[in-house]
Design an enzyme around this catalytic site. Structure first.
Site, PDB file in Angstrom:
ATOM      1  N   HIS A   1     -22.772  51.206 -14.542  1.00  0.00           N
ATOM      2  CA  HIS A   1     -23.680  50.120 -14.928  1.00  0.00           C
ATOM      3  C   HIS A   1     -23.005  48.771 -14.760  1.00  0.00           C
ATOM      4  CE1 HIS A   1     -26.153  47.683 -17.813  1.00  0.00           C
ATOM      5  NE2 HIS A   1     -27.132  48.381 -17.260  1.00  0.00           N
ATOM      6  N   CYS A   2     -21.707  48.714 -15.025  1.00  0.00           N
ATOM      7  CA  CYS A   2     -20.968  47.448 -14.990  1.00  0.00           C
ATOM      8  C   CYS A   2     -20.839  46.867 -13.587  1.00  0.00           C
ATOM      9  CB  CYS A   2     -19.573  47.642 -15.572  1.00  0.00           C
ATOM     10  SG  CYS A   2     -19.512  48.357 -17.221  1.00  0.00           S
ATOM     11  N   ILE A   3     -20.910  47.697 -12.561  1.00  0.00           N
ATOM     12  CA  ILE A   3     -20.679  47.203 -11.196  1.00  0.00           C
ATOM     13  C   ILE A   3     -21.978  47.030 -10.418  1.00  0.00           C
ATOM     14  CG2 ILE A   3     -18.387  48.237 -11.190  1.00  0.00           C
ATOM     15  CD1 ILE A   3     -19.414  50.378  -9.258  1.00  0.00           C
TER      16      ILE A   3
END
Length: 347
Positions: A333-335
Site C-alpha cells: 500500500h505504501c508504494i
C-alpha cells in the site's frame, strides 16, 4: 467545491508508483539494491494484470526501468529521492457537484518529520507533477501529511493516528480541531476516528511514527480490517488488543458501530533488526483484485488471502512477497497510489 476522496474500492483509472533509485532506502550492497528493484517491479507487474500502472522514474534510472518493466507500464520521468508513492504522491479526490473533475491534494511532505537521514526535497514536488500529468485541479494543503497516514470509507469517515498528524515534527501548531477541519476541506472527511498510536517498529529510526495503513483499513462501510498480533511475545500483541478495544467504542460517519475483522499477523515476529511490523492490512485494492503482502509463511499468507477475499467479494487476491519492501520501511500500500475513474465515482 466539495472535495471527497472515494473509497479505495471504487473503480480506478490507474495506479501510480515510483521506481526506486539508489540511496539509503534502496540498500547499501549490490544484493540489497537488486532485491529492492525486484520487489517494486513485482508489485507493478501484479497490478498491471488488473489495471494500468504509471511509474514515475528518476532520470538516473530510465535505462534500468525500461529493462525491468513490461511495455504495459507507462513511464513518467521526474526527479525523485524517496519513492513511496502513497506518501509523496497526490491524494486524488472528486467533486460530486462537478462530475468529471479530478482533484489532487498536495499535502506538505517533509520526509515523515524531517529526520536527519531522509532525502525528500525532490519527491516533495511529485504530487504537483502527477497532478499536472493527469490534468487534475491542485488542492494545496499546509498540513504535513502522507497518504499512508489515513484511510477513508468514501462516505465521510477517516482513520488517523495522533502520533502522525499531531506529530510536532510534522505539524507543531496543530490540534485535533485544525487537523479535522483540513481533512474536511481536502478529502471530505466529516467524522474522524483517532487512533492513539501505530505498531511498535514504526517508532524506530526509519519509521513513520504510526501510519494507520499497517494497522487498520475500511474494506466497506461499517467494517474494519484490523491487524492482530496474536503472539504475546511481540509488543504489538498488547498494542493491537488496545486498539481493538478502542475501535469497538467508536462509530463511522453514519453512526454505525464497527464490525471488526481481525487480520492475523504472520507467525514470524522478528527479523535481524528486531520485532517486525509485517501486516496484511497493508494491501492494495485494484479493479477486480487485491494485491496482498506475502511474508513467506504459506499458512498465514493463505489465511490472509481468505480473509481478504471475504472482505472484498468478487475480487481475486494475489500475493506478492513484501518482505523486501517492509525491510525498507513499508509495504505494498505504501508504494502505490490509486487514481479513481471519474465516470464510475460520479454520483
Amino acid at each position: 467545491m466539495a472535495w471527497r476522496m472515494p473509497s479505495e474500492t471504487a473503480p480506478h483509472e490507474r495506479t501510480w508508483m515510483a521506481f526506486p533509485r539508489e540511496g539509503l532506502t534502496l540498500g547499501s550492497t549490490p544484493a540489497e539494491v537488486e532485491e529492492g528493484y525486484a520487489a517494486w517491479t513485482a508489485v507493478a507487474h501484479a497490478i498491471a494484470a488488473f489495471e494500468p500502472v504509471a511509474m514515475v522514474v528518476d532520470p538516473s534510472e530510465i535505462g534500468r526501468a525500461k529493462r525491468m518493466l513490461s511495455a504495459d507500464i507507462e513511464i513518467e520521468i521526474a526527479p525523485l529521492d524517496e519513492f513511496w508513492m502513497r506518501d509523496v504522491g497526490p491524494t486524488f479526490v472528486v467533486d460530486d457537484d462537478r462530475p468529471g473533475v479530478l482533484g489532487a491534494v498536495d499535502w506538505t511532505f517533509n520526509g515523515w518529520g524531517d529526520p536527519a537521514w531522509a532525502e525528500w526535497q525532490k519527491s516533495a514536488e511529485i504530487a504537483r507533477f502527477v497532478a499536472n500529468e493527469v490534468g487534475a485541479e491542485l488542492v494545496s494543503s499546509p498540513l504535513v501529511n502522507e497518504g499512508g497516514g489515513f484511510h477513508v470509507d468514501g462516505e465521510g469517515t477517516v482513520l488517523v493516528t495522533e502520533t502522525v498528524q499531531l506529530d510536532p515534527r510534522r505539524n507543531p501548531y496543530a490540534d485535533k480541531a485544525r487537523v479535522e477541519a483540513e481533512l474536511a476541506r481536502t478529502i471530505g472527511a466529516t467524522h474522524t476516528v483517532w487512533l492513539p498510536r501505530g505498531l511498535t517498529r514504526d517508532y524506530e529510526e526509519f519509521g513513520t511514527r504510526g501510519h494507520v495503513d499497517i494497522v487498520a483499513t475500511i474494506p466497506s462501510p461499517g467494517h474494519l480490517l484490523l491487524h492482530a498480533q496474536q503472539n504475546p511475545e511481540h509488543p504489538d500483541h498488547e498494542v493491537t488488543r488496545e486498539l481493538r478495544a478502542l475501535l469497538s467504542q467508536t462509530t463511522d460517519a453514519a453512526g454505525r458501530a464497527w464490525e471488526i475483522h481481525d487480520l492475523p499477523a504472520p507467525r514470524a515476529i522478528r527479523d535481524e533488526e528486531g520485532f517486525v511490523d509485517w501486516s496484511y492490512v497493508n494491501h492494495l485494492v485494484v479493479n477486480d483484485g487485491v494485491i496482498a503482502c506475502g511474508f513467506g509463511d504459506e499458512t498465514a499468507d493463505a489465511a490472509a488471502r481468505d480473509i481478504l477475499a471475504a472482505a472484498y467479494p468478487g475480487r481475486k487476491v494475489v500475493t506478492v512477497d513484501a518482505r523486501p519492501i517492509f525491510a525498507r520501511g513499508g509495504g505494498i500500500h505504501c508504494i502505490t497510489q490509486q487514481q479513481p475513474a471519474l465516470e464510475e465515482v460520479a454520483r
